[in-house]
Scaffold this active site. Structure first.
Site, PDB file in Angstrom:
ATOM      1  N   TRP A  45       3.354  -8.921  11.131  1.00 42.98           N
ATOM      2  CA  TRP A  45       3.214  -9.098   9.684  1.00 42.98           C
ATOM      3  C   TRP A  45       3.868 -10.449   9.376  1.00 42.98           C
ATOM      4  O   TRP A  45       3.204 -11.467   9.362  1.00 42.98           O
ATOM      5  CB  TRP A  45       3.882  -7.945   8.924  1.00 42.98           C
ATOM      6  CG  TRP A  45       3.121  -6.638   8.996  1.00 42.98           C
ATOM      7  CD1 TRP A  45       2.387  -6.182  10.049  1.00 42.98           C
ATOM      8  CD2 TRP A  45       3.006  -5.644   7.976  1.00 42.98           C
ATOM      9  NE1 TRP A  45       1.842  -4.960   9.747  1.00 42.98           N
ATOM     10  CE2 TRP A  45       2.206  -4.596   8.475  1.00 42.98           C
ATOM     11  CE3 TRP A  45       3.517  -5.509   6.690  1.00 42.98           C
ATOM     12  CZ2 TRP A  45       1.898  -3.454   7.732  1.00 42.98           C
ATOM     13  CZ3 TRP A  45       3.210  -4.368   5.951  1.00 42.98           C
ATOM     14  CH2 TRP A  45       2.407  -3.362   6.468  1.00 42.98           C
TER      15      TRP A  45
ATOM     16  N   GLU B 297      -2.012   7.062   7.805  1.00 43.93           N
ATOM     17  CA  GLU B 297      -0.586   7.233   8.148  1.00 43.93           C
ATOM     18  C   GLU B 297       0.267   7.735   6.979  1.00 43.93           C
ATOM     19  O   GLU B 297       1.136   7.024   6.466  1.00 43.93           O
ATOM     20  CB  GLU B 297      -0.019   5.927   8.692  1.00 43.93           C
ATOM     21  CG  GLU B 297      -0.681   5.483   9.975  1.00 43.93           C
ATOM     22  CD  GLU B 297      -0.027   4.240  10.582  1.00 43.93           C
ATOM     23  OE1 GLU B 297       0.673   3.500   9.869  1.00 43.93           O
ATOM     24  OE2 GLU B 297      -0.254   3.997  11.782  1.00 43.93           O
TER      25      GLU B 297
ATOM     26  N   CYS C 198       8.768  10.800  -1.923  1.00 47.80           N
ATOM     27  CA  CYS C 198       8.849  10.362  -3.314  1.00 47.80           C
ATOM     28  C   CYS C 198       9.919  11.178  -4.037  1.00 47.80           C
ATOM     29  O   CYS C 198      10.056  12.381  -3.792  1.00 47.80           O
ATOM     30  CB  CYS C 198       7.485  10.539  -3.985  1.00 47.80           C
ATOM     31  SG  CYS C 198       7.495  10.061  -5.730  1.00 47.80           S
TER      32      CYS C 198
ATOM     33  N   GLU D 239      -6.087   3.997  16.453  1.00 48.36           N
ATOM     34  CA  GLU D 239      -5.674   2.590  16.460  1.00 48.36           C
ATOM     35  C   GLU D 239      -4.922   2.323  17.757  1.00 48.36           C
ATOM     36  O   GLU D 239      -3.798   2.773  17.943  1.00 48.36           O
ATOM     37  CB  GLU D 239      -4.771   2.285  15.256  1.00 48.36           C
ATOM     38  CG  GLU D 239      -5.483   2.487  13.934  1.00 48.36           C
ATOM     39  CD  GLU D 239      -4.626   2.137  12.714  1.00 48.36           C
ATOM     40  OE1 GLU D 239      -3.536   1.572  12.895  1.00 48.36           O
ATOM     41  OE2 GLU D 239      -5.060   2.444  11.588  1.00 48.36           O
TER      42      GLU D 239
ATOM     43  N   ARG E 161       0.871  -1.171   0.000  1.00 44.64           N
ATOM     44  CA  ARG E 161       0.000   0.000   0.000  1.00 44.64           C
ATOM     45  C   ARG E 161       0.908   1.221   0.000  1.00 44.64           C
ATOM     46  O   ARG E 161       2.124   1.088   0.009  1.00 44.64           O
ATOM     47  CB  ARG E 161      -0.933  -0.021   1.212  1.00 44.64           C
ATOM     48  CG  ARG E 161      -0.189  -0.026   2.519  1.00 44.64           C
ATOM     49  CD  ARG E 161      -1.118  -0.037   3.727  1.00 44.64           C
ATOM     50  NE  ARG E 161      -0.321  -0.230   4.930  1.00 44.64           N
ATOM     51  CZ  ARG E 161      -0.800  -0.280   6.148  1.00 44.64           C
ATOM     52  NH1 ARG E 161      -2.097  -0.172   6.352  1.00 44.64           N
ATOM     53  NH2 ARG E 161      -0.017  -0.458   7.190  1.00 44.64           N
TER      54      ARG E 161
HETATM   55  C1  GLA Z   1      -0.835   0.914  11.089  1.00 45.85           C
HETATM   56  C2  GLA Z   1      -1.951   1.109  10.090  1.00 45.85           C
HETATM   57  C3  GLA Z   1      -2.958   0.023  10.077  1.00 45.85           C
HETATM   58  C4  GLA Z   1      -2.309  -1.301  10.261  1.00 45.85           C
HETATM   59  C5  GLA Z   1      -1.523  -1.311  11.536  1.00 45.85           C
HETATM   60  C6  GLA Z   1      -0.892  -2.639  11.834  1.00 45.85           C
HETATM   61  O1  GLA Z   1      -0.916   1.653  12.212  1.00 45.85           O
HETATM   62  O2  GLA Z   1      -2.590   2.337  10.220  1.00 45.85           O
HETATM   63  O3  GLA Z   1      -3.646   0.063   8.860  1.00 45.85           O
HETATM   64  O4  GLA Z   1      -1.487  -1.535   9.192  1.00 45.85           O
HETATM   65  O5  GLA Z   1      -0.510  -0.360  11.431  1.00 45.85           O
HETATM   66  O6  GLA Z   1       0.162  -2.942  10.971  1.00 45.85           O
HETATM   67 ZN    ZN Z   2       6.576  11.725  -6.890  1.00 44.76          ZN
END
Ligand code: GLA
Ligand code: ZN
Length: 665
Positions: free
Chosen positions: A308, A143, A148, A300, A104
């Protein structure tokens, strides 16, 4: 209302399960969930054709229990059809490699084509949910962060520089491009500081880091504008990564949001050490609270083992609750656990939710449920109450960027140095605000400027004024070294702070791991104190108007001043020219706190955190036992515990990971 809930991904589970999940959430007294943050492919399966029906159904099911909804804009992870539009959409890493599809945050935030897709999905979501009775707010993307280095960013950077400097001559002069014949005669010649060239001009690198930071601020604004126009009644936030994250100036990012939110994972799979430093967690909270000088949310909050590829140690019984109350103790007005149920698929299979993969509600769910019950009782009292600090630490992202470019010494870390000083206050039970360099200092009795390396003249003036008016200032080594262009000032160090500190740096020494020095205190107040070890960066000082607090004991500068104390106007400034260990800052800070009569709310006990929030005149004292074992604290007054209405005084036993929220009887 105090919001308490969870991050939920209904799209990852069969629809038959949704009512069971909703019921369990309601039983835990959850009143909010965050949805849709990674569901772009489900909401816009093909370009311009939207499907919100599934999401409407999920919201309806949750709504039966009056659970409110925060919607995440899904722009942190675009479906393949978006990224297929052009290879330019992918971010270029510092090593020059373009990332490909499969993770992502693959996008370059400056790509007009990406921004067009973002506008479309965000507008469609906003249109659809603007007047939905259950939706209360939005989280933008997820986040923000990576830099880049693509050709589009390079072009944008050149435009950005045009806006920042009067003309090319101005840039050439401020950057000192005469060095190595880097004099630019066209804006188009200016490169990005990517690793392929290594050791770029520090001025170029600092501006690029600022530009990358601003890029995300703008990318966020693009979405904020849409949401605020279409959904004026909803709040807009973003989930930030706390003190630890150093690629975005979070003060800038916070400005455009109604409030900031934190993601906090005390124990992740990346650490091989199971020990948690509660002060490091506290600093994350203090940073978030400082960004807008207001309370924040935790979007969160850890709800299971992180993981992971690896799996971290699971939170011990009581830890999740303890961590969540710590967030609240430092100013959180909303808490959402990440995540509801551990995913069966994808990179985060091992990032554990409140429920495990098998969906049986177990001890972690029960712990959240206990908190849900407690917050029903105390949520209203806590919500909106404030943390009040008489001490502030200046967090300078410019200095942090500058040290990232040139750490000065491989053993020096701005973040570690900052944490070391913060830890002294935290362990002493003294609340600290984290503030930007340009900030009203008048509410504070003590201000710390740790390694304030990049120092604009105006900021130095404000610090000087502050001291003259009666403030106490502690400045540490390598402050005042750089101007705003990251050039070294044409002055004796500490540059613009030399006068207020009453000191000059005659010479400095950057030491290796095997070479250290020691300090000898010069004032009688310190007699009997251990001689602190110093090293890494040692400045040899010459007081102009200051008194000497400590001298070096060894090397060619034995006997020369290392720490000084200057009284100016109604205030005082201490300059610590040598980088010390925790004990040095402990000694200096307790000496200063005693002088200015700042005390903690309660006597300290190891591993037991004491923090306060104030609801108007009512003091709420949070006592958090971060130890794995029982601890005894001493209360010299009579308090009642809001969590269970019991009254405590004298010796009080705390359970392992136990929490008390006390108010005077
Ligand atoms: C981050 C992200 C979440 C998830 C957690 C756990 O804080 O915001 O989407 O990926 O980590 O890895
Ligand atoms: Zn760029």
């Amino acid at each position: 209302m105090f919001y308490f809930g969870v991050d939920y991904y209904p799209e990852q589970w069969p629809e038959e399960r949704w009512p069971i999940d909703a019921k369990l959430m309601a039983e835990a007294k959850f009143n909010v969930v965050r949805l849709a943050e990674f569901a772009w492919a489900r909401m816009e399966p093909t370009e311009g054709s939207f499907d919100f029906e599934w999401l409407d159904r999920a919201i309806e099911i949750l709504g039966k229990y009056d659970i409110k909804i925060i919607l995440g804009t899904p722009t942190a992870s675009a479906p393949p059809w978006v990224m297929q539009k052009s290879p330019d959409l992918y971010r270029v890493r510092e090593d020059g490699q373009r990332v490909t599809f499969g993770n992502r945050r693959a996008y370059c935030p400056n790509q007009p084509l990406y921004q067009e897709c973002v506008r479309r999905i965000v507008t469609a979501m906003a249109d659809h949910y603007a007047s939905h009775p259950k939706v209360i707010g939005w989280q933008i993307d997820n986040e923000f962060g990576d830099r880049c280095y693509c050709p589009t960013c390079q072009k944008k950077f050149q435009e950005w520089l045009r806006g920042r400097y009067e003309d090319l001559d101005d840039l050439n002069q401020k950057w000192g491009t005469v060095f190595w014949s880097h004099t630019y005669s066209d804006w188009g010649e200016i490169p990005t500081p990517s690793a392929t060239g290594s050791s770029p001009n520090p001025a170029l690198a600092l501006d690029y880091f600022r530009f990358c930071s601003e890029t995300y601020v703008n990318f966020q604004e693009l979405q904020v504008d849409i949401l605020k126009t279409i959904c004026p009644g909803h709040f807009v936030t973003h989930n930030l990564m706390g003190f630890g994250y150093d690629r975005i100036n979070y003060f800038d990012l916070g400005r455009g949001l109604d409030f900031v939110s934190l993601d906090i994972y005390p124990r992740s799979q990346w650490s091989t050490d199971s020990c948690i430093d509660p002060s490091e967690l506290a600093l994350n909270h203090a940073t978030l609270r400082g960004l807008k000088k207001q309370n924040f949310w935790v979007m969160e909050q850890q709800s299971g083992a992180g993981g992971w590829e690896m799996i971290s140690m699971a939170p011990r019984p009581g830890e999740m609750r303890l961590w969540a109350y710590q967030s609240i103790a430092h100013g959180a007005d909303g808490i959402l656990f990440f995540r509801w149920r551990s995913a069966r698929y994808g990179a985060e299979q091992y990032w554990h939710g409140l429920l495990d993969h098998d969906a049986y509600p177990g001890r972690r769910y029960d712990e959240a449920k206990q908190m849900g019950k407690e917050l029903q009782r105390i949520g209203d009292l806590i919500h909106g109450s404030e943390v009040r600090s008489q001490v502030a630490m200046i967090l300078s992202y410019d200095s942090r960027f500058s040290f990232e470019i040139q750490p000065n010494n491989p053993l020096f870390s701005y973040a570690q140095h900052f944490k070391q000083i913060y830890r002294v206050f935290h362990q002493g039970g003294i609340p600290v605000d984290i503030i930007p360099p340009h900030c009203d200092l008048s509410p504070y009795r003590l201000v710390i400027a740790p390694a304030l390396h990049v120092l604009p003249e105006g900021c130095a003036q404000a610090l000087t004024q502050y001291v003259r008016a009666g403030g106490t200032l502690l400045v540490t080594q390598r402050s005042g070294v750089k101007d705003e262009a990251n050039a070294i000032v044409n002055q004796r160090l500490p540059g613009y702070l030399a006068e207020v500190c009453g000191v000059e740096v005659v010479e400095y020494d950057s030491l290796s791991r095997t070479r250290q020095n020691r300090l000898e205190f010069a004032l009688p107040e310190f007699s009997g104190k251990e001689m602190p070890m110093v090293g890494v960066l040692c400045e040899i000082l010459k007081p102009t108007t200051a008194k000497v607090l400590a001298c070096y004991a060894e090397d060619f500068y034995a006997g020369k001043p290392a720490i000084t104390w200057n009284r100016v106007g109604k205030g005082q400034a201490v300059y610590a020219g040598a980088l010390g260990d925790q004990s040095l800052y402990g000694t200096l800070i307790s000496w200063l706190l005693e002088k200015i009569e700042i005390k903690s709310a309660l006597a300290q006990c190891e591993g037991v955190e004491v923090t306060e929030r104030w609801q108007e005149g009512r003091q709420l004292v949070f006592i958090l036992n971060h130890n794995d074992c029982q601890k005894t604290i001493h209360l010299d007054k009579s308090y009642s515990n809001l969590l269970n209405d019991m009254t405590y005084t004298g010796e009080v036993q705390l359970e392992p990971h136990g929490v008390l929220i006390l108010t005077l009887c």
